[in-house]
Design a protein around this motif. Structure first.
Motif, PDB file in Angstrom:
ATOM      1  N   UNK A 134       0.855 -26.440 -12.322  1.00 20.02           N
ATOM      2  CA  UNK A 134       1.557 -26.593 -11.051  1.00 20.02           C
ATOM      3  C   UNK A 134       2.870 -27.342 -11.289  1.00 20.02           C
ATOM      4  N   UNK A 135       3.985 -26.745 -10.897  1.00 24.41           N
ATOM      5  CA  UNK A 135       5.285 -27.397 -10.967  1.00 24.41           C
ATOM      6  C   UNK A 135       5.792 -27.598  -9.550  1.00 24.41           C
ATOM      7  N   UNK A 136       6.003 -28.842  -9.156  1.00 21.21           N
ATOM      8  CA  UNK A 136       6.434 -29.122  -7.786  1.00 21.21           C
ATOM      9  C   UNK A 136       7.555 -30.145  -7.798  1.00 21.21           C
ATOM     10  N   UNK A 137       8.393 -30.078  -6.773  1.00 23.84           N
ATOM     11  CA  UNK A 137       9.489 -31.034  -6.627  1.00 23.84           C
ATOM     12  C   UNK A 137       9.609 -31.422  -5.165  1.00 23.84           C
ATOM     13  N   UNK A 138       9.719 -32.720  -4.912  1.00 24.06           N
ATOM     14  CA  UNK A 138       9.880 -33.204  -3.549  1.00 24.06           C
ATOM     15  C   UNK A 138       8.724 -32.792  -2.657  1.00 24.06           C
TER      16      UNK A 138
ATOM     17  N   UNK B 140       6.829 -24.801  -6.558  1.00 25.26           N
ATOM     18  CA  UNK B 140       7.317 -24.925  -5.185  1.00 25.26           C
ATOM     19  C   UNK B 140       8.267 -26.114  -5.131  1.00 25.26           C
ATOM     20  N   UNK B 141       9.410 -25.926  -4.501  1.00 26.27           N
ATOM     21  CA  UNK B 141      10.402 -26.992  -4.403  1.00 26.27           C
ATOM     22  C   UNK B 141      11.742 -26.438  -3.970  1.00 26.27           C
ATOM     23  N   UNK B 142      12.820 -27.193  -4.187  1.00 21.35           N
ATOM     24  CA  UNK B 142      14.161 -26.747  -3.792  1.00 21.35           C
ATOM     25  C   UNK B 142      14.588 -25.476  -4.519  1.00 21.35           C
TER      26      UNK B 142
ATOM     27  N   UNK C  50       5.739 -18.254  -7.010  1.00 24.62           N
ATOM     28  CA  UNK C  50       6.732 -19.140  -6.407  1.00 24.62           C
ATOM     29  C   UNK C  50       6.595 -19.150  -4.894  1.00 24.62           C
ATOM     30  N   UNK C  51       6.737 -20.323  -4.304  1.00 31.21           N
ATOM     31  CA  UNK C  51       6.814 -20.484  -2.852  1.00 31.21           C
ATOM     32  C   UNK C  51       8.152 -21.100  -2.522  1.00 31.21           C
ATOM     33  N   UNK C  52       8.982 -20.368  -1.792  1.00 27.03           N
ATOM     34  CA  UNK C  52      10.314 -20.858  -1.420  1.00 27.03           C
ATOM     35  C   UNK C  52      10.313 -21.322   0.032  1.00 27.03           C
ATOM     36  N   UNK C  53      10.979 -22.460   0.278  1.00 29.29           N
ATOM     37  CA  UNK C  53      11.094 -22.987   1.628  1.00 29.29           C
ATOM     38  C   UNK C  53      12.352 -22.492   2.330  1.00 29.29           C
ATOM     39  N   UNK C  54      13.223 -21.809   1.598  1.00 31.31           N
ATOM     40  CA  UNK C  54      14.449 -21.295   2.193  1.00 31.31           C
ATOM     41  C   UNK C  54      14.852 -20.039   1.460  1.00 31.31           C
TER      42      UNK C  54
END
Length: 360
Positions: free
Chosen positions: A139-143, A229-231, A262-266
């Motif tokens: 799992x790679x995550x940021x913020x 998931x992250x910026x 990948x999960x993108x927030x934008x």
């Protein structure tokens, strides 16, 4: 059935001008025949600018899968706003969202939400979920990108003795790392769960241009199903590394092809051409605004005080669809210019490509 209809008509007469469900909602805040709702049960601060909000959904809610997200609606100054948030609690438990104070809606949720408040809901959705069959995970995550992954970890690690999970989480400082204490406790209890914190204020950003730094943190990363998931920039760099490794694996017989979910927030939006933009007319609201070719029509309308329907604000949920009365718009994701009278357009990813008239 006929008897029930007669009872419903009789109840409507007794409760006029309100509907029977409006009376019932006074006793049960999550009851609504028209809109799915949830009542906040508790609020847990996570960092100085984030909080987890637990809620009890009403009838019609579908139990979420770990990693999914849901649209949440809140009313600000009499206007209902919708945003999409990942569900951070484990699957099968009371749903919760973990929100970071970014923007008016998220800021209001973090600062003012209290038990008993009512949230407007849409059912969970999304394909960023755990694999069907057990396998080692990275799992790679940021913020705030940790939120959907935290649901996966809570669902998997304590309940599957064979779970093999490595989490690498990026945050500015230790104080900004959401769920840091809980993750440390889980890592102490379950030897097959390993957590690596990377604080960018101390170490800068990880270099994804080569696999060297990732290999030092997780030597067998190529053999793990990876989730990120992250910026946007963080995800773009990770995606580029995995693409390069996949290409190298295809050219080397016997090499393992890495997988990355990948999960993108934008959504990345391209700017319009120099001649784009124009006068935007909101017919029903009697407003006219000059807009450039780079700004989504959703933002143009909101800045002008027009009540704009919205949801994810990234072109996924289609909650922002409104009819185009005249003119053409540019899709900021693809650059395509289109527009026919009566066509439904997504205002969150569409900009004016000349004068535009909207049925709103």
């Amino acid at each position: 059935m006929i008897r029930l209809r007669k009872l419903a008509r009789a109840a409507s007469i007794l409760t006029t001008p309100l509907a029977p469900e409006d009376i019932l909602s006074l006793f049960n805040p999550v009851f609504s025949a028209r809109q799915l709702r949830g009542v906040v049960t508790r609020v847990v601060p996570e960092t100085s600018d984030s909080a987890t909000i637990f809620f009890r959904p009403g009838r019609g809610w579908q139990a979420h899968r770990a990693g999914q997200w849901a649209r949440i609606g809140v009313e600000l100054d009499g206007v209902r706003h919708w945003r999409s948030y990942s569900l951070s609690n484990r699957a099968g438990q009371e749903p919760a969202i973990t929100v970071t104070d970014r923007g008016a809606v998220s800021g209001t949720l973090v600062r003012t939400t209290k038990p008993g408040d009512v949230l407007f809901l849409a059912p969970p959705q999304g394909d960023f979920v755990l694999p069907e069959h057990p396998r080692p995970l990275l799992m790679l995550t940021a913020g705030s990108g940790i939120t959907p992954v935290m649901s996966m970890i809570r669902t998997l690690v304590p309940h599957r003795p064979d779970a093999d999970v490595v989490l690498i989480h990026f945050a500015r400082t230790a104080a900004d790392a959401i769920f840091r204490e809980e993750l440390a406790e889980l890592a102490d209890q379950f030897p097959n769960f390993r957590v690596v914190h990377w604080f960018t204020a101390e170490r800068g950003r990880m270099n994804f241009s080569s696999p060297a730094e990732l290999e030092r943190l997780c030597p067998d990363w190529r053999q793990r199903a990876a989730y990120a998931c992250g910026p946007e920039v963080f995800l773009d760099h990770a995606e580029a590394l995995w693409a390069a490794e996949t290409a190298a694996g295809e050219s080397s017989p016997g090499a393992h092809a890495a997988t990355l979910n990948i999960e993108r927030f934008s959504t990345s939006l391209a700017g319009g051409a120099g001649h784009d933009g124009g006068l935007v007319t909101f017919e029903a609201s009697d407003r006219e605004v000059e807009a450039d070719g780079d700004t989504p029509l959703l933002d143009v309308g909101e800045d002008a005080g027009v009540l704009m329907p919205s949801g994810c604000r990234m072109g996924i949920c289609h909650s922002c669809l409104i009819p185009l009365r005249a003119g053409q718009v540019r899709d900021l994701r693809t650059g395509e210019v289109h527009g026919e009278p009566g066509q439904l357009i997504q205002t969150c990813v569409s900009a004016a490509a000349g004068p535009v008239s909207l049925d709103l």
